[in-house]
Design a protein around this motif. Sequence first.
Motif, PDB file in Angstrom:
ATOM      1  N   UNK A   6       0.855  -1.179   0.000  1.00 21.71           N
ATOM      2  CA  UNK A   6       0.000   0.000   0.000  1.00 21.71           C
ATOM      3  C   UNK A   6       0.891   1.229   0.000  1.00 21.71           C
ATOM      4  N   UNK A   7       0.368   2.284  -0.568  1.00 19.98           N
ATOM      5  CA  UNK A   7       1.149   3.512  -0.630  1.00 19.98           C
ATOM      6  C   UNK A   7       1.182   4.162   0.748  1.00 19.98           C
ATOM      7  N   UNK A   8       2.340   4.548   1.210  1.00 17.61           N
ATOM      8  CA  UNK A   8       2.419   5.193   2.525  1.00 17.61           C
ATOM      9  C   UNK A   8       1.856   6.607   2.459  1.00 17.61           C
ATOM     10  N   UNK A   9       1.363   7.079   3.580  1.00 17.32           N
ATOM     11  CA  UNK A   9       0.769   8.404   3.635  1.00 17.32           C
ATOM     12  C   UNK A   9       1.737   9.522   3.255  1.00 17.32           C
ATOM     13  N   UNK A  10       3.019   9.476   3.647  1.00 17.66           N
ATOM     14  CA  UNK A  10       3.924  10.556   3.232  1.00 17.66           C
ATOM     15  C   UNK A  10       4.063  10.641   1.710  1.00 17.66           C
ATOM     16  N   UNK A  11       4.026   9.503   1.048  1.00 21.75           N
ATOM     17  CA  UNK A  11       4.129   9.510  -0.412  1.00 21.75           C
ATOM     18  C   UNK A  11       2.917  10.203  -1.021  1.00 21.75           C
ATOM     19  N   UNK A  12       1.722   9.891  -0.513  1.00 23.43           N
ATOM     20  CA  UNK A  12       0.514  10.524  -1.026  1.00 23.43           C
ATOM     21  C   UNK A  12       0.513  12.018  -0.732  1.00 23.43           C
ATOM     22  N   UNK A  13       0.995  12.404   0.433  1.00 22.25           N
ATOM     23  CA  UNK A  13       1.068  13.811   0.789  1.00 22.25           C
ATOM     24  C   UNK A  13       2.024  14.558  -0.131  1.00 22.25           C
ATOM     25  N   UNK A  14       3.184  13.969  -0.407  1.00 24.01           N
ATOM     26  CA  UNK A  14       4.157  14.604  -1.297  1.00 24.01           C
ATOM     27  C   UNK A  14       3.614  14.691  -2.710  1.00 24.01           C
ATOM     28  N   UNK A  15       2.940  13.654  -3.162  1.00 32.75           N
ATOM     29  CA  UNK A  15       2.375  13.650  -4.505  1.00 32.75           C
ATOM     30  C   UNK A  15       1.303  14.724  -4.638  1.00 32.75           C
ATOM     31  N   UNK A  16       0.472  14.871  -3.618  1.00 30.55           N
ATOM     32  CA  UNK A  16      -0.554  15.909  -3.625  1.00 30.55           C
ATOM     33  C   UNK A  16       0.082  17.294  -3.613  1.00 30.55           C
ATOM     34  N   UNK A  17       1.124  17.459  -2.843  1.00 35.45           N
ATOM     35  CA  UNK A  17       1.821  18.745  -2.778  1.00 35.45           C
ATOM     36  C   UNK A  17       2.403  19.122  -4.132  1.00 35.45           C
TER      37      UNK A  17
END
Length: 104
Positions: A6-17
């Motif tokens: 599963x994708x980790x939350x920091x990765x999703x946060x960075x991608x959104x940023x």
Amino acid sequence: MRLRRSLPYPFLLALTSVHLQLLSGLDNNPADAKNENEDVNHHASRSSVGLKIIIICLGVLTVIAFCVFLFKLWQRKKREEQHARLLKLFEDDDELEVELGMRD
């Protein structure tokens, strides 16, 4: 044992940023043509800064992902060693019983 993928939350946060930064770079209004040269220069410098930020974020995410992979690999190896040690502890040692005369 299967690893969770599963994708980790920091990765999703960075991608959104990064996505929001790219969208903010596309926010120019074409009706404002007064300082066209300044806008082009400013947009070009903002694009290069955005590109540098994206490259840095991808590099950091790559390092983090590699560290997580190594940690999971280390955990699995350690777990396998402990399991082998446990099996060795509880295996039947027929040779010892024969040597001690407990068994024929």
